[in-house]
Design a protein around this motif. Sequence first.
Motif, PDB file in Angstrom:
ATOM      1  N   SER A  18      57.076-109.369   3.222  1.00  0.00           N
ATOM      2  CA  SER A  18      57.508-109.749   1.876  1.00  0.00           C
ATOM      3  C   SER A  18      56.993-108.720   0.874  1.00  0.00           C
ATOM      4  O   SER A  18      55.920-108.144   1.059  1.00  0.00           O
ATOM      5  CB  SER A  18      56.977-111.137   1.506  1.00  0.00           C
ATOM      6  OG  SER A  18      55.586-111.105   1.333  1.00  0.00           O
ATOM      7  N   VAL A  32      55.810-117.758  -2.809  1.00  0.00           N
ATOM      8  CA  VAL A  32      56.757-118.818  -2.439  1.00  0.00           C
ATOM      9  C   VAL A  32      56.183-120.195  -2.748  1.00  0.00           C
ATOM     10  O   VAL A  32      56.745-121.211  -2.354  1.00  0.00           O
ATOM     11  CB  VAL A  32      57.182-118.726  -0.943  1.00  0.00           C
ATOM     12  CG1 VAL A  32      57.924-117.438  -0.677  1.00  0.00           C
ATOM     13  CG2 VAL A  32      55.989-118.853  -0.005  1.00  0.00           C
ATOM     14  N   ASP A  79      53.310-124.370   6.872  1.00  0.00           N
ATOM     15  CA  ASP A  79      54.243-123.892   7.887  1.00  0.00           C
ATOM     16  C   ASP A  79      53.953-124.643   9.178  1.00  0.00           C
ATOM     17  O   ASP A  79      52.832-125.097   9.403  1.00  0.00           O
ATOM     18  CB  ASP A  79      54.036-122.387   8.145  1.00  0.00           C
ATOM     19  CG  ASP A  79      54.398-121.539   6.932  1.00  0.00           C
ATOM     20  OD1 ASP A  79      55.404-121.852   6.288  1.00  0.00           O
ATOM     21  OD2 ASP A  79      53.664-120.587   6.641  1.00  0.00           O
ATOM     22  N   LEU A  85      48.387-113.501   8.047  1.00  0.00           N
ATOM     23  CA  LEU A  85      48.915-112.897   6.813  1.00  0.00           C
ATOM     24  C   LEU A  85      48.156-111.607   6.561  1.00  0.00           C
ATOM     25  O   LEU A  85      46.961-111.629   6.254  1.00  0.00           O
ATOM     26  CB  LEU A  85      48.708-113.862   5.646  1.00  0.00           C
ATOM     27  CG  LEU A  85      49.400-115.223   5.809  1.00  0.00           C
ATOM     28  CD1 LEU A  85      48.754-116.280   4.934  1.00  0.00           C
ATOM     29  CD2 LEU A  85      50.883-115.076   5.473  1.00  0.00           C
ATOM     30  N   ARG A 118      46.811-109.767  -3.261  1.00  0.00           N
ATOM     31  CA  ARG A 118      47.367-111.113  -3.344  1.00  0.00           C
ATOM     32  C   ARG A 118      46.215-112.117  -3.303  1.00  0.00           C
ATOM     33  O   ARG A 118      45.258-111.947  -2.537  1.00  0.00           O
ATOM     34  CB  ARG A 118      48.314-111.358  -2.160  1.00  0.00           C
ATOM     35  CG  ARG A 118      49.089-112.660  -2.238  1.00  0.00           C
ATOM     36  CD  ARG A 118      49.937-112.819  -0.984  1.00  0.00           C
ATOM     37  NE  ARG A 118      51.195-112.099  -1.039  1.00  0.00           N
ATOM     38  CZ  ARG A 118      52.325-112.600  -1.547  1.00  0.00           C
ATOM     39  NH1 ARG A 118      52.352-113.811  -2.059  1.00  0.00           N
ATOM     40  NH2 ARG A 118      53.419-111.890  -1.539  1.00  0.00           N
ATOM     41  N   TRP A 122      45.113-115.695  -2.257  1.00  0.00           N
ATOM     42  CA  TRP A 122      45.510-116.821  -1.412  1.00  0.00           C
ATOM     43  C   TRP A 122      44.614-118.020  -1.694  1.00  0.00           C
ATOM     44  O   TRP A 122      43.385-117.907  -1.654  1.00  0.00           O
ATOM     45  CB  TRP A 122      45.382-116.459   0.081  1.00  0.00           C
ATOM     46  CG  TRP A 122      46.493-115.579   0.571  1.00  0.00           C
ATOM     47  CD1 TRP A 122      46.436-114.234   0.768  1.00  0.00           C
ATOM     48  CD2 TRP A 122      47.830-115.991   0.909  1.00  0.00           C
ATOM     49  NE1 TRP A 122      47.663-113.773   1.210  1.00  0.00           N
ATOM     50  CE2 TRP A 122      48.530-114.835   1.308  1.00  0.00           C
ATOM     51  CE3 TRP A 122      48.506-117.215   0.914  1.00  0.00           C
ATOM     52  CZ2 TRP A 122      49.859-114.860   1.706  1.00  0.00           C
ATOM     53  CZ3 TRP A 122      49.823-117.244   1.308  1.00  0.00           C
ATOM     54  CH2 TRP A 122      50.488-116.083   1.694  1.00  0.00           C
ATOM     55  N   HIS A 141      48.875-123.356   2.029  1.00  0.00           N
ATOM     56  CA  HIS A 141      48.504-122.023   1.554  1.00  0.00           C
ATOM     57  C   HIS A 141      49.450-121.595   0.449  1.00  0.00           C
ATOM     58  O   HIS A 141      50.611-121.998   0.421  1.00  0.00           O
ATOM     59  CB  HIS A 141      48.442-120.999   2.691  1.00  0.00           C
ATOM     60  CG  HIS A 141      49.667-120.930   3.555  1.00  0.00           C
ATOM     61  ND1 HIS A 141      50.036-121.935   4.422  1.00  0.00           N
ATOM     62  CD2 HIS A 141      50.605-119.953   3.694  1.00  0.00           C
ATOM     63  CE1 HIS A 141      51.142-121.586   5.056  1.00  0.00           C
ATOM     64  NE2 HIS A 141      51.518-120.385   4.623  1.00  0.00           N
ATOM     65  N   THR A 190      53.131-108.101   1.901  1.00  0.00           N
ATOM     66  CA  THR A 190      52.385-108.910   2.875  1.00  0.00           C
ATOM     67  C   THR A 190      53.176-108.983   4.172  1.00  0.00           C
ATOM     68  O   THR A 190      54.385-109.233   4.143  1.00  0.00           O
ATOM     69  CB  THR A 190      52.170-110.342   2.324  1.00  0.00           C
ATOM     70  OG1 THR A 190      51.531-110.248   1.057  1.00  0.00           O
ATOM     71  CG2 THR A 190      51.327-111.190   3.267  1.00  0.00           C
ATOM     72  N   SER A 232      53.618-111.005   7.642  1.00  0.00           N
ATOM     73  CA  SER A 232      53.245-112.276   8.286  1.00  0.00           C
ATOM     74  C   SER A 232      53.615-112.209   9.758  1.00  0.00           C
ATOM     75  O   SER A 232      54.800-112.157  10.097  1.00  0.00           O
ATOM     76  CB  SER A 232      54.023-113.451   7.704  1.00  0.00           C
ATOM     77  OG  SER A 232      53.848-113.520   6.330  1.00  0.00           O
TER      78      SER A 232
HETATM   79  C1  SIN Z   1      54.686-114.488   1.713  1.00  0.00           C
HETATM   80  O1  SIN Z   1      54.643-113.435   2.350  1.00  0.00           O
HETATM   81  O2  SIN Z   1      54.789-114.505   0.488  1.00  0.00           O
HETATM   82  C2  SIN Z   1      54.652-115.827   2.391  1.00  0.00           C
HETATM   83  C3  SIN Z   1      54.042-115.829   3.719  1.00  0.00           C
HETATM   84  C4  SIN Z   1      53.654-117.239   4.108  1.00  0.00           C
HETATM   85  O3  SIN Z   1      53.220-118.011   3.302  1.00  0.00           O
HETATM   86  O4  SIN Z   1      53.750-117.627   5.279  1.00  0.00           O
END
Ligand code: SIN
Length: 418
Positions: free
Chosen positions: A145, A153, A158, A164, A171, A173, A217, A227, A229
């Motif tokens: 992303s 988001v 999830d 991540l 970023r 978190w 998260h 980022t 993932s």
């Molecule tokens: C992101 O890359 O913004 C979202 C990744 C995630 O929350 O799993």
Amino acid sequence: MKKGYAPKTAGLNPKPPATRPAKAEAGGLLGKLSVEQFLQRHWQRKPLLVRSAIPEMQTRVMLAPERLFEHAGSDAVESRLVSQRGQATRRWSVEFGPFEALPSIRSRNWTVLVQGMDLVEDAAYEILQRFRFIPDARLDDVMISFATTGGGVGPHVDSYDVFLVQATGHRRWGIGPAPRPQWVDGLPLRILQNWEPTEIYDLGPGDMLYVPPGWGHDGVALDACTTWSVGFRTPSRHEFLSAWLGDQAELAADLAGNLRDERFRDPNREPTAQPALVPTDLRKTLHQWVQDWRADERTLLATLDGFIGRHLSEPKPHVFFEPPSHPNTQKRFIQFASRHGVALDRRTRMLYDQNHLFVNGEVDPIKPNRALRLLADQRAWTPSQAAKILVNELINERVYSWYLAGWVSIRSPQLDTD
Ligand code: SIN
Ligand code: CO
């Protein structure tokens, strides 16, 4: 993709395969933890923050944002654009790619997320290899992303295990347990409500956060950032059973195909005064079909392992292989492969169990002997391995057919490090 049914045994196999891969090494990816310690203490249990997990990211941009935007413009990959308007009200919008244009990188609060980057980008495929202390069957993909300041988001959970990795920029978190998640109504994406993070971490290039499934998260970009993932799927009982029952229906249709499929007929239909009533003769026929379908337990178990491997090795729906445009003859292929080695295509999913080899959603007719298990585990044969193994006619026949399908290729000469 065509399915092959090659049931070999019934029931579960208690014995592990005869060869075991070398002991998994984390090589700094998990900080001070060994793979075993990580799996015992964190995997599926609790988050882990690792500073400088991938130190190369501190000095090198592994995938330029422009390249990611190009992928977001292609229909060969899945992409999403998530934006928020109004800092206080946080009005969310989600659009699905391919995108002809994205918002300006100078405007705040948006993020574009592109799935399956390991299938199309060497750098993502290479990073993924570092996580192969987890079985391939659990792997989903590497999503990348890009976000501008404020982008993300939103707080969510999830059903995946996810690592991540912060590639560029920074970023923040927030993470915390979400045992009984509730969602904010009326939004186009699932945002947690009444959830507060219990820990906050700021990640910079190379840092990594592992988040187990079911943990809330929320990642907010502190500046323009990227980022990665690395996601591991956790199949649900419902998903698996519906796939398996679908497969059983196909199998029944294949078998019936040989005898010609049946269709309900009612040539002696009488007029009805109750047109809404489900007709008894139709119900009876449908009941009869279900009775007739019931496979005996032994047949079900005998086909189950084949299905499990086909299901787990099935590439995602948008994955297509590219057969070589000017294929070598089998003889030339074997010569080149013996000189340079063989590598699975990035997109190839190759798995095995005690009795079967599975390649890209098919049970392969060849048994998973030591050489083929090595290919699946290493995803390649070195030149000297290939030279020895390809003497076997049966194996070189199969490998050549995978080469023609675009599933394997001759390794590039630069990789010649035997
Ligand atoms: C992101 O890359 O913004 C979202 C990744 C995630 O929350 O799993
Ligand atoms: Co997430």
